[in-house]
Motif scaffolding. Structure first.
Motif, PDB file in Angstrom:
ATOM      1  N   THR B 139      41.852  43.925  33.049  1.00 36.33           N
ATOM      2  CA  THR B 139      42.385  43.340  34.292  1.00 36.33           C
ATOM      3  C   THR B 139      41.418  42.292  34.845  1.00 36.33           C
ATOM      4  N   TYR B 141      40.205  42.422  37.745  1.00 38.24           N
ATOM      5  CA  TYR B 141      39.131  43.139  38.432  1.00 38.24           C
ATOM      6  C   TYR B 141      37.960  43.416  37.477  1.00 38.24           C
ATOM      7  N   ASP B 142      38.267  43.789  36.230  1.00 38.88           N
ATOM      8  CA  ASP B 142      37.208  44.071  35.255  1.00 38.88           C
ATOM      9  C   ASP B 142      36.400  42.817  34.941  1.00 38.88           C
ATOM     10  N   GLU B 144      35.925  40.423  37.079  1.00 41.70           N
ATOM     11  CA  GLU B 144      35.082  40.226  38.268  1.00 41.70           C
ATOM     12  C   GLU B 144      33.822  41.079  38.181  1.00 41.70           C
ATOM     13  N   VAL B 145      33.977  42.306  37.707  1.00 35.33           N
ATOM     14  CA  VAL B 145      32.821  43.199  37.567  1.00 35.33           C
ATOM     15  C   VAL B 145      31.860  42.632  36.525  1.00 35.33           C
ATOM     16  N   GLU B 148      30.077  39.308  37.829  1.00 39.77           N
ATOM     17  CA  GLU B 148      29.658  39.289  39.229  1.00 39.77           C
ATOM     18  C   GLU B 148      28.443  38.374  39.414  1.00 39.77           C
ATOM     19  N   LYS B 175      41.421  32.700  41.863  1.00 42.00           N
ATOM     20  CA  LYS B 175      41.229  33.658  42.948  1.00 42.00           C
ATOM     21  C   LYS B 175      39.993  33.318  43.777  1.00 42.00           C
ATOM     22  N   ARG B 486      39.346  54.413  36.590  1.00 41.21           N
ATOM     23  CA  ARG B 486      39.481  53.352  37.601  1.00 41.21           C
ATOM     24  C   ARG B 486      40.714  52.496  37.309  1.00 41.21           C
ATOM     25  N   ARG B 490      43.600  52.010  40.047  1.00 39.57           N
ATOM     26  CA  ARG B 490      43.902  50.689  40.604  1.00 39.57           C
ATOM     27  C   ARG B 490      45.353  50.290  40.296  1.00 39.57           C
ATOM     28  N   ARG B 494      48.473  49.223  43.348  1.00 37.83           N
ATOM     29  CA  ARG B 494      48.833  47.813  43.495  1.00 37.83           C
ATOM     30  C   ARG B 494      50.009  47.609  44.454  1.00 37.83           C
ATOM     31  N   GLY B 527      47.626  41.519  39.972  1.00 33.40           N
ATOM     32  CA  GLY B 527      47.153  42.844  39.584  1.00 33.40           C
ATOM     33  C   GLY B 527      47.719  43.375  38.278  1.00 33.40           C
TER      34      GLY B 527
END
Lengths: 143, 560
Positions: B139, B141-142, B144-145, B148, B175, B486, B490, B494, B527
């Motif tokens: 995803t 989000y992953d 982004e991790v 970072e 984003k 996670r 997540r 959503r 998402g």
């Protein structure tokens, strides 16, 4: 002793795409008089079991280049035992680490052919576990 | 396998004479590793037709045989790269930071086998593959991790992956409100290579795969012109079973088809070719590989100019990203692979490539251990600082042998390319023609090894007497389990309405066979996971949502 041909299913489980070795093995085994049922990559345990039943195979050969072989082989053996395919021998090839061989044998894997194994060793194994004959190379390829 | 002289002798048993004859270094082969027959020596007659200006040119001059840049490594050192990727995004982030501290010049990330096939890590049958062979990245989000604090418009991150990674990076930049035209980095958009490399028709159907490549490059050419595209990804195709000439032939066939299809969509050759880089290998046959890189640049330059009418010098001069050949490394006595890697890396540098990843010596055992990774980095540092590999451009240019070999590799490549294009690339892949060439190559190679016509040290000759099991890489699975947990949590949290809206839109666009990249990006921002996005594209193309047919799509698609 049966004189019919050895029927060997070759397949890979999960998302491993390194099928170069098993494709080459398929052809080498055919050279030795083995009937190969080649399923290729991206199979599930159920898919392999169904094909093994439909094709009435003697042996199932699995190839792995990723570290998930203990998991996937265990799943397959469970399924095989559940449907009464326990008499079909399972052999493994590919990047099998020597430290895992005893674990695999314990699980019920009959043949383990890691790096450095030869075609002759696989052919001999097939003849031994099936009691069926293999042949010398039907034809020697030349370039 | 190894003959009797290689092992198992007891004291007093040794037949000294035959032993000496056997272990002496003897010429075991006069053909190149790919099968080009060579002579004992070469002279002016072998390159009588060679015209310096027409066929070689100075480095940085058409047809770029001698290198992409006039000053080569004096003006632009090659990039020392190290591929990292395992487990969760957090695991891989740690690996990246260790590689950077060790002297790696760029961030290179490889994704796990699931992410590379656009399958989610919670797949009921395949979860065991999550985090294997690469980083699990399902995803936005992953991502982004993983990244970072890293600005994707300032830092060059090279992604060793094809499916879904570009839409993910674009989603991240979007984003974060970054300017896409400033997007840095690279990935490998070549889906045909996947189809040939074991993904097969089930995971990457030829026609859909190729259309996705063209979609991706079109989108990048229009929106992220600084983003580099590793296309063709010839490394995996070559590893799969091709000769040096075959690598050029299949790679050029992919490029020709792709550029032609882009031009049909109004993307000019000079709009896209400067962003392309050839992803290559460096095999074990030193001179043949050098010849390959030289022949490749010449064929590329002439093709871009004569076939596509390119005018921008950046279109004509090919940049090559090289990862040394994993298939040339062997399991027995793995430390010998350090020698192999050093020579392969040297060939790549003398061949004038722009980046090198030296394969770690434990490649045939597991994913790299830290020690092996460090030694691969040191190999390149030795070549750079001690050996003098970087000093002078095209140091073997003008060698009777290397020029002759360059001509031969080029001629063989063009012959094979003609054969592919006569059939048509898409058809030659769909009907298995190219795969059958690869099978034939591997089969012949195996026979030559069995007959001792080709020697690989440790494999069919000079087999080591004792081998203790090699060390292998392992990582703590706890983070991976947390990562999958996670992912599920997540997913459940959503905004379902927004997600549905974007999945609907993606389905409609894909159903119309339009470029679905913007719709993929939007769905990822909403998402959606990579499995959901690609599954929707598959469904819109009348394919099963899940190629393993274990799960149904969670979405209800509009009836169109």
């Amino acid at each position: 002793m049966s004189t019919s041909k050895i029927r060997c299913l070759l397949a890979m489980l999960g998302t491993d795409v390194h099928s170069k070795g098993i494709r080459t093995l398929a052809r080498l085994l055919r050279d030795h008089g083995v009937e190969v049922i080649y399923l290729g990559e991206h199979n599930t345990a159920d898919g392999v079991v169904n094909a093994a039943i439909a094709e009435d195979v003697d042996v199932i050969g699995l190839s792995y280049s990723t570290a998930t072989y203990l998991h996937y082989t265990g799943k397959l053996l469970d399924r095989m035992n559940a449907v009464g395919l326990g008499d079909v021998a399972v052999m493994l090839g590919g990047l099998i680490h020597p430290e895992d061989e005893p674990v695999l044998r314990e699980m019920g894997v009959k043949g383990v052919f890691g790096p450095g194994s030869t075609t002759a060793q696989v052919v001999e194994f097939l003849a031994q576990v099936t009691g069926k004959p293999t042949t010398a190379y039907a034809s020697r390829p030349d370039r | 396998m190894g003959d009797d002289h290689d092992s198992g002798n007891r004291a007093g048993d040794l037949d000294v004479q035959s032993h000496i004859e056997d272990v002496s270094v003897k010429l075991s082969r006069t053909a190149t590793w790919s099968g080009i027959e060579t002579k004992a020596s070469y002279g002016p007659d072998d390159i009588a037709d060679l015209d310096y200006t027409r066929d070689l040119g100075d480095p940085g001059q058409f047809p770029y045989t001698r290198g992409a840049y006039p000053q080569m490594y004096r003006s632009r050192m090659w990039t020392l790269r190290n591929i990292v990727g395992y487990g969760s995004p957090e695991d891989t982030r740690e690996g990246i930071e260790r590689a950077l501290r060790m002297g790696s010049a760029g961030i290179n990330v490889v994704l796990d086998t699931l992410s590379q096939e656009a399958i989610d890590p919670d797949h009921p049958l395949l979860s065991a593959d999550a985090g294997q062979e690469g980083c699990s990245l399902p995803t936005l989000y992953d991502l982004e991790v993983l990244l970072e604090g890293i600005d994707v418009t300032k830092t060059d991150v090279a992604w060793h992956s094809t499916m879904m990674i570009y839409p993910l990076v674009v989603a991240l930049a979007t984003k974060q409100d970054k300017d896409l035209s400033e997007l840095q980095g690279s990935h490998m958009p070549d889906h045909l290579q996947l189809r040939l490399g074991g993904w097969g028709e089930a995971i990457v159907p030829t026609a859909l795969g190729h259309r996705t490549t063209v979609d991706c490059i079109e989108y990048s050419a229009r929106h992220s012109p600084r983003w580099a595209l590793g296309c063709p990804q010839a490394y995996d195709i070559r590893e799969r079973g091709l000769s040096a000439a075959g690598e050029i032939a299949v790679g050029m066939a992919i490029i020709n088809q792709t550029v032609q299809d882009l031009m049909a969509r109004g993307i000019g050759v000079d709009q896209v070719a400067p962003s392309l880089a050839w992803v290559s290998t460096s095999e074990i046959d030193f001179f043949e590989e050098i010849a390959k890189f030289r022949a490749l640049r010449r064929i590329w330059a002439r093709t871009m100019k004569d076939r596509f009418g390119a005018e921008d010098p950046r279109s004509l001069r090919l940049r090559v990203a090289c990862h040394t050949a994993g298939r040339a490394l062997v399991y027995p006595q793995p430390l010998n692979n350090l020698t192999r890697g050093a020579i392969q890396s040297m060939a790549a540098l003398l061949g004038g490539v722009q980046s090198v990843e030296t394969c770690t010596y434990d490649e045939p055992i597991s994913i790299p251990t830290e020690e092996a990774r460090e030694l691969a980095t040191r190999t390149q540092q030795i070549l750079a600082h001690e050996v003098g590999a970087a000093r002078t451009a095209d140091p073997l240019g003008g060698s009777y042998y290397v020029e002759s070999l360059t001509n031969q590799v080029e001629a063989e490549a063009l012959t094979q390319l003609d054969k592919i294009e006569e059939i048509g690339l898409i058809k030659a892949i769909e009907d298995g023609t190219i795969e059958s060439w690869m099978d034939e190559y591997n089969y012949q190679l195996k026979h030559e090894l069995d007959r001792g016509e080709r020697v690989i040290v440790g494999v069919n000759r000079f087999v080591p007497e004792q081998a203790s099991p090699p060390k292998r890489f392992s990582f703590e699975p706890a983070r991976m389990q947390a990562h999958i947990q996670r992912f599920k949590e997540r997913k459940a949290a959503r905004d379902q309405e927004s997600l549905k809206k974007h999945i609907d839109m993606l389905y409609r666009v894909a159903r119309r066979r339009e470029n679905s990249h913007q719709a993929m990006v939007d769905a990822l921002i909403a998402g959606a996971s990579i499995g959901e996005v690609w599954g929707t594209v598959r469904a819109a193309n009348d394919l099963p949502y899940d190629p393993f047919r274990a799960i149904e799509s969670p979405f209800r698609y509009p009836v169109l």
